[in-house]
Structure formats: C-alpha cells, structure tokens
Design a protein around this motif. Structure first.
Motif, PDB file in Angstrom:
ATOM      1  N   ILE A 181     -86.707-121.518  17.310  1.00 25.38           N
ATOM      2  CA  ILE A 181     -87.261-122.871  17.419  1.00 25.38           C
ATOM      3  C   ILE A 181     -87.331-123.555  16.054  1.00 25.38           C
ATOM      4  N   SER A 182     -86.722-122.966  15.050  1.00 29.17           N
ATOM      5  CA  SER A 182     -86.824-123.522  13.707  1.00 29.17           C
ATOM      6  C   SER A 182     -86.015-124.815  13.584  1.00 29.17           C
ATOM      7  N   TYR A 239     -85.003-125.560   3.544  1.00 33.97           N
ATOM      8  CA  TYR A 239     -86.395-125.656   4.008  1.00 33.97           C
ATOM      9  C   TYR A 239     -86.387-125.726   5.533  1.00 33.97           C
ATOM     10  N   PHE A 240     -87.075-124.767   6.151  1.00 33.23           N
ATOM     11  CA  PHE A 240     -87.175-124.704   7.613  1.00 33.23           C
ATOM     12  C   PHE A 240     -88.582-125.094   8.058  1.00 33.23           C
ATOM     13  N   LYS A 241     -88.650-125.853   9.123  1.00 31.27           N
ATOM     14  CA  LYS A 241     -89.941-126.185   9.739  1.00 31.27           C
ATOM     15  C   LYS A 241     -90.073-125.456  11.071  1.00 31.27           C
ATOM     16  N   ASP A 242     -91.300-125.105  11.417  1.00 34.22           N
ATOM     17  CA  ASP A 242     -91.640-124.558  12.732  1.00 34.22           C
ATOM     18  C   ASP A 242     -90.897-123.262  13.054  1.00 34.22           C
ATOM     19  N   CYS A 243     -91.013-122.280  12.173  1.00 32.00           N
ATOM     20  CA  CYS A 243     -90.467-120.947  12.440  1.00 32.00           C
ATOM     21  C   CYS A 243     -91.542-120.104  13.122  1.00 32.00           C
ATOM     22  N   LEU A 244     -91.160-119.379  14.144  1.00 34.30           N
ATOM     23  CA  LEU A 244     -92.108-118.513  14.842  1.00 34.30           C
ATOM     24  C   LEU A 244     -92.127-117.161  14.164  1.00 34.30           C
ATOM     25  N   PHE A 245     -93.286-116.797  13.615  1.00 40.02           N
ATOM     26  CA  PHE A 245     -93.424-115.523  12.908  1.00 40.02           C
ATOM     27  C   PHE A 245     -94.727-114.849  13.333  1.00 40.02           C
ATOM     28  N   GLU A 246     -94.587-113.684  13.990  1.00 41.67           N
ATOM     29  CA  GLU A 246     -95.737-112.898  14.448  1.00 41.67           C
ATOM     30  C   GLU A 246     -96.732-113.756  15.226  1.00 41.67           C
ATOM     31  N   GLY A 247     -96.187-114.571  16.140  1.00 41.83           N
ATOM     32  CA  GLY A 247     -97.023-115.374  17.021  1.00 41.83           C
ATOM     33  C   GLY A 247     -97.550-116.657  16.415  1.00 41.83           C
ATOM     34  N   GLU A 248     -97.171-116.942  15.172  1.00 39.88           N
ATOM     35  CA  GLU A 248     -97.664-118.125  14.472  1.00 39.88           C
ATOM     36  C   GLU A 248     -96.484-119.024  14.107  1.00 39.88           C
ATOM     37  N   THR A 249     -96.658-120.345  14.235  1.00 42.42           N
ATOM     38  CA  THR A 249     -95.618-121.293  13.854  1.00 42.42           C
ATOM     39  C   THR A 249     -95.881-121.766  12.429  1.00 42.42           C
ATOM     40  N   ILE A 250     -94.965-121.410  11.525  1.00 36.14           N
ATOM     41  CA  ILE A 250     -95.146-121.741  10.111  1.00 36.14           C
ATOM     42  C   ILE A 250     -93.810-122.201   9.527  1.00 36.14           C
ATOM     43  N   ASN A 251     -93.878-122.779   8.336  1.00 31.79           N
ATOM     44  CA  ASN A 251     -92.664-123.197   7.639  1.00 31.79           C
ATOM     45  C   ASN A 251     -92.104-122.028   6.828  1.00 31.79           C
ATOM     46  N   LEU A 307     -85.449-114.908   3.945  1.00 33.89           N
ATOM     47  CA  LEU A 307     -86.352-115.904   4.512  1.00 33.89           C
ATOM     48  C   LEU A 307     -87.745-115.635   3.972  1.00 33.89           C
ATOM     49  N   ILE A 308     -88.357-116.666   3.396  1.00 33.41           N
ATOM     50  CA  ILE A 308     -89.711-116.522   2.860  1.00 33.41           C
ATOM     51  C   ILE A 308     -90.644-117.336   3.739  1.00 33.41           C
ATOM     52  N   PHE A 309     -91.577-116.653   4.408  1.00 34.00           N
ATOM     53  CA  PHE A 309     -92.500-117.322   5.323  1.00 34.00           C
ATOM     54  C   PHE A 309     -93.764-117.738   4.572  1.00 34.00           C
ATOM     55  N   ASN A 310     -94.229-118.936   4.874  1.00 32.01           N
ATOM     56  CA  ASN A 310     -95.384-119.485   4.160  1.00 32.01           C
ATOM     57  C   ASN A 310     -96.688-118.906   4.705  1.00 32.01           C
TER      58      ASN A 310
END
Length: 289
Positions: A1-2, A108-120, A161-164
């Motif tokens: 969904i990114s 720069y990616f917006k709205d990445c799903l990571f461990e149940g959380e939507t983050i950039n 990929l670096i998750f915020n």
C-alpha cells in the motif's frame, strides 16, 4: 500500500578508479505508470523478516547515513540535498576494485505497512548490473529487431528500506543485497550503512541457532574429539528443541540439548567470547520465532 512521494537519482562510481559522481540537478518527475513500475522494482525484493538498526561504536549521531535519513524524516523537502550527502558517503566507501558504477536512488515512501502500523519510509537503492533486451517491431514487410541495454526490474542489486520508527534505537532497516556476500560487497552493510541486527524474536532465534551451529561444527572439534555423527545428533536435538518450545531459555536449552556439564561450560565460554569480539548480544531469554 506504499506510495512514492519523491525520487532523486545520482550516478556513483568506484572511488579507487576515480570514476566520480554524476549529480542530478533536481528530483525525478514520474507518471503513474512509471511509479507503479518503480514500486515493483524497489519493494518486491523485501520479503525477509530480518531487520537491522543503524549503529556506531561510540555514538549513534556519528553514523552518517542515520544522520542524513533522520534529517529527511524531519523535513521531507530536504531529500534532494541530503541525497547528495548520502551518495558522497557511498562514494567514499566504494574503494574495493570490484565495486561497479551504477545509479543510486533516494526514495521517500508514504504509508508503508510495517508490523501492523502505517508509517513513512526512505529507500536507498543502487543498480549495478545492466541486462540486454531485444525490442521487436513489426514493419510493412518484416520485423525490425533492436538491441537495448537496461535495468531488469525483477533484479534489485542493492537496497535498504528505513522505516520511521524507533529513531532513538537507529530506526528499523530492511536490507537487500542481490550480489553474493563476498568481500567486495561488505561495503554496503558494514561500511556504508553501518547496521547491526535488531534485537527481536526473529533475529534472536536466528542468532542462537547460528551460534550453536558454529560451536558444534567449528569450535568444538578443535577442543575435543567428536565424530560427524555426534555433531549431527547435537544439531538435530537443537532443532527439536526450537520446534517443541515457544520460548527460549539458555539454561534449559543447554541442559536439554548438550546435557554434559563440560560441554555446557565450553558453549557458555564460546558465547561470551563471541559477544565480546563481535559486539553482538545474544539474548538468554526470548519468544521463539
């Protein structure tokens, strides 16, 4: 969904060969069609649950990539200027003779799903290898065949990929290295990114299994006489332990798998020496992944 928000591309060479860097002058303009292709190219290879954190032996704020990424997360408009800093740092790390020149992408990616959380998230990618493609066009009487060279979107050479999230611990980093983990590619993880395994159940499980296997197959034969059959038996017992238990306890593991006090003592000593030499902490208690 990114969703891709912005892309900057530079070209970086091998510093040992004095290849230099070719800087772009602005961010990439992209259509929806190109964006969909790039999302496939950038995101598809990231399937592993093995995660890392940025680190530095003395102070996290001395890790170059961490500092530049932190600035982009604070101010997304700084991605172009910070991408220049990042690619300069990569160039300084590209000193092995086998490192190839290639395009370097900061995304720069917006709205990445990571461990149940939507983050950039921010992606750093390098394409080093080009494939040859045939382009066939029909003409009035025949077909015209052209040869083109380009990037295969199914083969990402290097990327992260670096998750915020958990910035104070060095963010959460996922890594792809499509080239074999040979000497000349160590620069990507160890010299450029400077990352270490994230302390989570997946990596704890992997670390203990890997450490125990090294102990049984490499360390122990140097200390005592042990047959291949005995080594296989010890390894099988460790796998059974991990399959039959939901949680790991070092004392319980040692008692069930190694049984003999002298072997347990040797393993504990090997574990301590490994932790000291690698600066990696192997957890004594965790939920098995």
């Amino acid at each position: 969904i990114s969703e891709i928000s912005s892309i900057v591309i530079h070209q970086v060479g091998n510093k040992l060969n004095s290849d230099g860097i070719l800087f772009s002058k602005k961010k990439v303009n992209f259509s929806k069609e190109l964006k969909d292709v790039l999302i496939t190219y950038f995101m598809k290879p990231f399937k592993s649950k093995e995660y890392y954190n940025f680190y530095h032996n003395s102070d996290l704020s001395l890790n170059e990539v961490y500092v530049y990424i932190n600035e982009i997360f604070k101010n997304p408009d700084s991605i172009f200027s910070e991408s220049i800093n990042i690619v300069k740092h990569l160039y300084d790390c590209s000193t092995h003779p086998k490192i190839k020149s290639g395009e370097f992408y900061t995304v720069y990616f917006k709205d990445c799903l990571f461990e149940g959380e939507t983050i950039n998230a921010i992606g750093l990618f390098k394409s080093e290898n080009k494939d040859t493609f045939l382009k066939v066009k029909p003409t009035d009487e025949n077909f015209k065949v052209e040869i083109n060279e380009g990037i295969n979107i199914n083969n990402l050479d290097k990327g992260c990929l670096i998750f915020n999230t958990t910035s104070e611990k060095g963010f959460v980093v996922s890594i792809v290295d499509g080239i074999s983990k040979s000497e000349e590619t160590v620069y990507w993880m160890d010299n450029f990114l400077k990352v270490k395994h994230r302390q989570d159940n997946y990596n704890n499980t992997q670390d203990v299994l890997s450490l125990y296997k090294k102990f049984i197959t490499k360390e122990l034969p140097q200390q005592i006489e042990i047959s291949k059959a005995e080594q296989v038996n010890f390894l099988n017992k460790s796998l059974i332990f991990f399959k039959e238990n939901d949680s790991f306890d070092l004392e319980e593991f040692a008692h069930d798998v190694m049984e003999q006090p002298q072997l347990i003592e040797k393993f504990n000593k090997y574990k301590s020496e490994y932790e000291s030499s690698t600066n990696v902490k192997i957890s004594d208690n965790f939920s098995i992944s």
